[in-house]
Write a protein that holds these residues in place. Sequence first.
Motif, short mmCIF file in Angstrom:
data_model
loop_
_atom_site.label_atom_id
_atom_site.label_comp_id
_atom_site.label_asym_id
_atom_site.label_seq_id
_atom_site.Cartn_x
_atom_site.Cartn_y
_atom_site.Cartn_z
N SER A 236 1.14 -1.11 -0.02
CA SER A 236 -0.11 -0.38 0.03
C SER A 236 0.97 1.22 0.07
N GLU B 39 1.33 4.17 -2.90
CA GLU B 39 1.02 5.77 -2.47
C GLU B 39 2.33 6.49 -3.71
N ARG C 134 -5.19 3.96 1.99
CA ARG C 134 -4.61 2.72 2.38
C ARG C 134 -5.25 1.91 2.74
#
Length: 240
Positions: free
Chosen positions: A137, A141, A161
């Motif tokens: 995650s 990002e 998230r």
Amino acid sequence: MSRHDNRQAHEIRPVTLEKGIAPHAQGSVLVSFGNTKVICAATIEESVPRWMKEQNKTGGWITAEYSMLPYSTLTRKQRDSSRGRVDGRGTEIQRLIGRSLRAVVDLEKLGQRTLWVDCDVLQADGGTRTAAITGASVAVELAGQWLVQQGKIKELPVKNRVAAVSVGIVNGEVLVDLDYIEDRDACVDMNVVMTDKLDFVELQGSGEENVFSPTQLEQMVAAARGGITRLLQIQKTATT
Ligand code: UDP
């Protein structure tokens, strides 16, 4: 009853996220859940799979791969390439990672590109799939932030998230973030994946030659939520 590493029943292991571990990837992180360590790297390819073009699908695609490095386990694990056979467990785990990420990535905002997410286990001590999801995650990002910084897209293609933790029942007690020894002794084993809105993405729970009650299920989900809340704080600190 205290755990063999002196943790409280609902306490996760020490978690760290080391960013930029693989500089050629657009986003990368070495995630540690105690002695479980996974390299998560997100690489951008400026094209989409052929089936998407053929079906005139707009937006991008995300795909995940998982493997354990040969020296990540106590006894050396042969590479699939030398064994000549793909490991079913690895296939199952990489599909779980892919589903978890697709739940939170905005594929339209990603544009016509593919995000490859590679999760390679450096050291395995239980909970490699949950560490991989939590690290992936962050890697995604970071790759999204790179796309924005490069002016390739206007907005971050990440809606939320996502983080994951294991829970289990060992000697009648609900434990969070099991290591290998605890996982081996667990009579119920569960992996919980949630977004930062604390919505579920996936629940994988099974009694290992055992059964579990609705009450125990509720207790495990509540304990997992606590662990995931802590993981989300650590992710936030690493990315903002
Ligand atoms: N494990 C191993 N070799 C394997 C598979 C698993 O040594 O081929 C160990 C490793 O420590 C792993 C643990 O068993 O973390 C639990 O494996 P499981 O399949 O439950 O997945 P995980 O908990 O890692 O997501």
